[in-house]
Write a protein that holds these residues in place. Structure first.
Motif, short mmCIF file in Angstrom:
data_model
loop_
_atom_site.label_atom_id
_atom_site.label_comp_id
_atom_site.label_asym_id
_atom_site.label_seq_id
_atom_site.Cartn_x
_atom_site.Cartn_y
_atom_site.Cartn_z
N UNK A 109 -18.92 -6.97 4.09
CA UNK A 109 -18.41 -7.19 2.72
C UNK A 109 -17.41 -6.11 2.34
N UNK A 110 -17.63 -4.88 2.82
CA UNK A 110 -16.70 -3.79 2.53
C UNK A 110 -15.30 -4.13 3.01
N UNK A 111 -15.21 -4.81 4.13
CA UNK A 111 -13.90 -5.14 4.69
C UNK A 111 -13.14 -6.15 3.84
N UNK A 112 -13.88 -7.05 3.19
CA UNK A 112 -13.22 -8.02 2.32
C UNK A 112 -12.54 -7.30 1.17
N UNK A 113 -13.05 -6.18 0.79
CA UNK A 113 -12.47 -5.35 -0.26
C UNK A 113 -11.44 -4.38 0.31
N UNK A 114 -11.86 -3.49 1.20
CA UNK A 114 -11.00 -2.42 1.67
C UNK A 114 -9.83 -2.90 2.53
N UNK A 115 -9.96 -4.05 3.19
CA UNK A 115 -8.88 -4.52 4.05
C UNK A 115 -7.93 -5.48 3.32
N UNK A 116 -8.30 -5.93 2.14
CA UNK A 116 -7.42 -6.81 1.37
C UNK A 116 -6.72 -6.03 0.26
N UNK A 117 -7.42 -5.08 -0.32
CA UNK A 117 -6.88 -4.29 -1.43
C UNK A 117 -5.52 -3.65 -1.12
N UNK A 118 -5.34 -3.00 0.04
CA UNK A 118 -4.02 -2.41 0.32
C UNK A 118 -2.90 -3.46 0.35
N UNK A 119 -3.23 -4.70 0.72
CA UNK A 119 -2.23 -5.76 0.69
C UNK A 119 -1.73 -6.03 -0.72
N UNK A 120 -2.66 -5.96 -1.70
CA UNK A 120 -2.27 -6.10 -3.11
C UNK A 120 -1.34 -4.96 -3.50
N UNK A 121 -1.67 -3.76 -3.06
CA UNK A 121 -0.88 -2.59 -3.45
C UNK A 121 0.53 -2.62 -2.88
N UNK A 122 0.68 -2.95 -1.60
CA UNK A 122 2.02 -2.94 -1.03
C UNK A 122 2.86 -4.09 -1.59
N UNK A 123 2.21 -5.20 -1.95
CA UNK A 123 2.94 -6.30 -2.60
C UNK A 123 3.50 -5.84 -3.94
N UNK A 124 2.70 -5.12 -4.70
CA UNK A 124 3.15 -4.67 -6.02
C UNK A 124 4.23 -3.59 -5.89
N UNK A 125 4.20 -2.83 -4.81
CA UNK A 125 5.29 -1.89 -4.57
C UNK A 125 6.60 -2.65 -4.39
N UNK A 126 6.53 -3.75 -3.62
CA UNK A 126 7.72 -4.58 -3.42
C UNK A 126 8.21 -5.18 -4.72
N UNK A 127 7.29 -5.66 -5.55
CA UNK A 127 7.66 -6.27 -6.83
C UNK A 127 8.28 -5.23 -7.75
N UNK A 128 7.70 -4.03 -7.79
CA UNK A 128 8.21 -2.98 -8.66
C UNK A 128 9.61 -2.55 -8.25
#
Length: 545
Positions: free
Chosen positions: A101-120
């Motif tokens: 379950x930790x991987x569903x969080x820790x391995x997906x969360x950085x994808x959200x972050x790098x996407x928002x870097x691109x958007x910003x």
């Protein structure tokens, strides 16, 4: 691993993941558009999420006192069950389920972050060069490319070692606090100087008569009290399912037990310090200011249609209160947000890689994940795997950012620059509206993993202390029971929300389906790996912890 971190080091690493400067900028648009107009309960939704996060933080803090070491909840699950007189046989199952379950969080969360870097960065480029790129609708291909570059660039910092990461995070935290408090003060000053019926500036530079109406086409809070009220239970729960993304990270330092000099003392304190400073103080203040600022000239409706509503607010505030320097003010603040995004992504990659490292060391996932780099002493195999997953998820979220509720109208899309950056990710309004919003979907998948992990950790806390001599009815029963119910309740709202007809069903339902598939595959992998290694699923006897 070498023990190099003191109280400041572990706390800073946790605070880097809970980056208030970054999340105010990047999640306000998701919150504003999610099940519109539930964003009118944004502040209270965050407050409720903080309550469940605090309960979970107390559980993590108590567990870290008993079981310091690398692995966080993954380690806690095994130790807690092994030390229980009757439930010890479930130790390996609990350990694997928690780690998975930790991987569903820790391995997906950085994808959200790098996407928002691109958007910003797309928003900033559009603000500087509007003929090259539209600030409100940056090129999806450009945003996806930035996401991929960010994923590998930040992973390289993680690869170099946690000590260097700590110094980077300390500087980033100080800078973003100063920038955030400055914005907060200006936003409140703007609202107090612009009562109902006064004249204010819109984003396009025109002057308008300002009104503050809770309902209507331009919803904005009429009073300060309205900002902090829940208004509607369903709205509060919907906002909480998004808001947990802002709060996660306090638990990250429990994976640094082998790198802390005094883990049983400093890590528990660091967990509670980080959530108090970043969540209870910074988030509640900054979200109050942003929501209090909104008016008929820039309302919740405008916020949900922008790539960066906080950036828009900064432009308006700067043009009004800083002698027309709105663009400069926004760009200066954006630099601090960019630094904070690097810090929070870095902290999550550090944590996620160490959870995978712990599982690899135990051969619960492929053994090569349990290896450390010879020079940097970092789990390099896990780091670079996580970098690739983050790049893929980040690119997907960026390419489909203008789908669902964020789909622009056809007239607006006709005015966009004709360049390669707009070659993918756009189309007719009718087509885009039918697709799930990429950023919302990836965010909800990460949040589902967070709720599952936090809920399970609260249960683990109960098991760990139920037969321990230091058992406290409040800290080890009442608090974790509340935390478990609140976390699992938010998970249930992924289904309840669509059944109640609240917002789009696509993003939450798809997130649930993908999460269930991940769980089913985990059960299959666990069974197959157990047979391969000749391990029993149930522990035959109590093992010394």
């Amino acid at each position: 691993m070498k023990p190099t971190l003191g109280l400041t080091g572990v706390t800073v690493n946790a605070m880097a993941l809970i980056a208030p400067g970054a999340f105010l900028w990047i999640t306000f648009v998701v919150q504003a558009g999610y099940a519109y107009p539930s964003g009118m309960a944004m502040w209270f939704g965050i407050f409720f999420a903080i309550l469940l996060a605090y309960a979970t933080a107390i559980s993590y803090s108590e567990l870290a006192k008993l079981y310091p070491g690398a692995g966080s909840s993954y380690l806690f699950a095994e130790k807690a069950f092994l030390n229980h007189s009757t439930n010890f046989r479930f130790a390996r199952i609990a350990k694997f389920a928690t780690g998975w379950a930790s991987h569903l969080y820790y391995w997906v969360y950085p994808g959200v972050m790098v996407a928002t870097i691109g958007i910003m960065i797309g928003y900033i480029l559009g603000s500087i060069a509007p003929n090259y790129m539209n600030a409100g609708i940056p090129g999806p291909v450009f945003m996806a490319l930035i996401a991929v570059i960010s994923a590998y660039g930040i992973s390289w910092i993680a690869f170099k070692g946690v000590v260097g990461s700590t110094m980077v995070n300390l500087v980033i935290n100080i800078v973003q606090w100063i920038a955030l408090l400055f914005f907060t003060a200006l936003a409140i000053a703007y609202r107090m100087g612009h009562p109902d019926g006064s004249t204010g500036m819109a984003l396009d530079g025109t002057s308008k008569v300002l009104h503050y109406a809770f309902n209507g086409d331009a919803p904005a809070h009429p009073t300060a009290l309205s900002v902090i009220m829940p208004h509607n239970f369903n709205w509060m729960m919907l906002q909480a399912t998004i808001a947990i993304l802002l709060l996660v990270g306090f638990e990250s330092i429990t994976s640094l037990g082998e790198e802390a000099r005094n883990p049983t003392k400093d890590i528990p304190r660091g967990v509670l310090l980080s959530i108090t400073i970043q969540c209870l103080f910074m988030y509640l203040i900054e979200y109050f200011a942003a929501n209090y600022f909104m008016n008929s000239a820039y309302s919740l409706a405008d916020a949900k249609g922008s790539a960066a509503p906080i950036g828009d607010m900064m432009v308006i505030i700067g043009n009004t209160l800083l002698a027309g320097h709105g663009l400069a003010f926004m760009l200066l603040e954006a630099v601090t947000v960019f630094l904070a995004l690097i810090g929070t992504t870095l902290a999550c990659i550090n944590t996620g890689a160490r959870v995978t490292y712990a599982m690899g060391r135990d051969e619960e996932v492929p053994q090569h994940f349990g290896l450390l780099h010879g020079d940097n002493l970092t789990p390099h195999r896990a780091i670079w795997t996580l970098a690739t997953i983050s790049a893929v998820l980040g690119a997907f979220a960026a390419l489909f950012f203008f789908c669902g509720s964020a789909a622009p109208d056809d007239k607006t899309m006709a005015t966009l620059p004709h360049s390669i950056w707009y070659a993918v990710g756009l189309g007719s309004n009718a087509t885009l509206s039918e697709l799930p919003n990429g950023l919302s979907l990836v965010t909800l998948i990460s949040n589902f993993g967070t709720f599952a992990l936090y809920g399970m950790t609260n249960i683990i806390c109960i098991v760990a202390f139920r037969e321990h001599h230091s058992f406290s009815g409040f800290k080890h029963m009442m608090v974790p029971v509340f935390g478990a119910i609140a976390n699992f309740g938010c998970m249930a709202f992924y289904i309840i929300g669509p059944l109640e007809g609240l917002g789009s069903w696509k993003e939450p339902i798809i997130a649930v389906v993908l999460s269930v598939i991940w769980g089913i595959y985990g059960a299959y992998y666990f069974s197959r790996n157990s047979k391969k290694l000749g391990r029993d699923t149930l522990t035959a006897k109590v093992t010394t912890a």
